[in-house]
Design a protein around this motif. Sequence first.
Motif, mmCIF file in Angstrom:
data_model
loop_
_atom_site.group_PDB
_atom_site.id
_atom_site.type_symbol
_atom_site.label_atom_id
_atom_site.label_comp_id
_atom_site.label_asym_id
_atom_site.label_seq_id
_atom_site.Cartn_x
_atom_site.Cartn_y
_atom_site.Cartn_z
ATOM 1 N N GLY A 110 -16.650 -114.843 83.514
ATOM 2 C CA GLY A 110 -16.860 -116.238 83.156
ATOM 3 C C GLY A 110 -16.179 -116.689 81.874
ATOM 4 N N CYS A 111 -14.928 -116.269 81.667
ATOM 5 C CA CYS A 111 -14.177 -116.770 80.518
ATOM 6 C C CYS A 111 -12.773 -117.140 80.970
ATOM 7 C CB CYS A 111 -14.162 -115.762 79.376
ATOM 8 S SG CYS A 111 -13.156 -114.295 79.662
ATOM 9 N N SER A 112 -12.038 -117.808 80.092
ATOM 10 C CA SER A 112 -10.713 -118.283 80.478
ATOM 11 C C SER A 112 -9.641 -117.229 80.239
ATOM 12 C CB SER A 112 -10.377 -119.574 79.728
ATOM 13 O OG SER A 112 -10.372 -119.327 78.345
ATOM 14 N N VAL A 113 -8.477 -117.471 80.877
ATOM 15 C CA VAL A 113 -7.312 -116.591 80.769
ATOM 16 C C VAL A 113 -6.170 -117.370 80.143
ATOM 17 C CG1 VAL A 113 -5.578 -115.263 82.049
ATOM 18 C CG2 VAL A 113 -7.936 -115.303 82.847
ATOM 19 N N GLN A 114 -5.518 -116.754 79.184
ATOM 20 C CA GLN A 114 -4.303 -117.310 78.569
ATOM 21 C C GLN A 114 -3.150 -116.386 78.930
ATOM 22 O OE1 GLN A 114 -3.752 -120.152 76.449
ATOM 23 N NE2 GLN A 114 -1.636 -119.569 76.872
ATOM 24 N N LEU A 115 -2.164 -116.900 79.670
ATOM 25 C CA LEU A 115 -0.991 -116.090 80.010
ATOM 26 C C LEU A 115 -0.031 -116.062 78.826
ATOM 27 C CD1 LEU A 115 -0.334 -117.205 83.701
ATOM 28 C CD2 LEU A 115 -1.646 -115.242 82.867
ATOM 29 N N GLU A 116 0.538 -114.905 78.577
ATOM 30 C CA GLU A 116 1.454 -114.698 77.445
ATOM 31 C C GLU A 116 2.686 -113.971 77.952
ATOM 32 O OE1 GLU A 116 3.629 -114.408 74.533
ATOM 33 O OE2 GLU A 116 1.750 -115.392 73.940
ATOM 34 N N ASP A 117 3.827 -114.670 77.974
ATOM 35 C CA ASP A 117 5.078 -114.096 78.486
ATOM 36 C C ASP A 117 5.448 -112.787 77.797
ATOM 37 O OD1 ASP A 117 5.368 -116.154 80.274
ATOM 38 O OD2 ASP A 117 6.922 -117.207 79.138
ATOM 39 N N ASP A 118 5.165 -112.678 76.507
ATOM 40 C CA ASP A 118 5.560 -111.475 75.771
ATOM 41 C C ASP A 118 4.701 -110.255 76.102
ATOM 42 O OD1 ASP A 118 7.799 -112.546 74.607
ATOM 43 O OD2 ASP A 118 6.774 -113.155 72.767
ATOM 44 N N LEU A 119 3.717 -110.415 76.992
ATOM 45 C CA LEU A 119 2.950 -109.266 77.490
ATOM 46 C C LEU A 119 3.518 -108.736 78.807
ATOM 47 C CD1 LEU A 119 -0.735 -110.364 76.715
ATOM 48 C CD2 LEU A 119 0.645 -108.661 75.493
#
Length: 194
Positions: free
Chosen positions: A71-80
């Motif tokens: 139940g939390c949000s996801v932040q996509l990070e290209d550098d991962l």
Amino acid sequence: MEIIIIRHGESEADIFNVHEGRADFSLTEKGRQQVHVMGERVKNEFPPDMIWASPLKRASETAKLLSEKVGCSVQLEDDLMEFNNGIQAGLTFEEAKKYPEPTYLHDSYEDGESHIEFRMRVESAFSRILSSSQHRRIAIVAHGGVINCLLQSFYQMPVTKDYYFKNGDTGISFIEIRDEERVTHFLNDLSHLA
């Protein structure tokens, strides 16, 4: 800050027996089951307040399924994203033998990045994530090579490829930064799959 580092579940590349890297394969059904079991454990024992993830399918799918569970949000990070293995991406292990392994840390496969560039990219992303987060506990969902670089950075190891932290599908590592102290709770825990 507590940091849960999770490797994605089994992907189609594991079935096809090909080099993954930047090749963008989805999770298999087995991979989704692995993520389901891992997600239950994370939800019950150490749910994150925020998830950061690589945008490659196998990691972003893992992060999405985990976020639905906790139940939390996801932040996509290209550098991962995983190591850019250039011309090797998607080739079978036999086909890839045509292209010699880079010899030095600053060498790369054609259209790829060097090990030094990879480590610096991941280390920069890790620094940005840590400095921008106001959460008590975060999760980072990524790839084996990225996790290796994250842990090398966490332990302040020199930029060499002599150190390797093995990570299984949905392996969980739990580390923590308390002021100037770096704490390891566990690395590559796969007990949820037992």
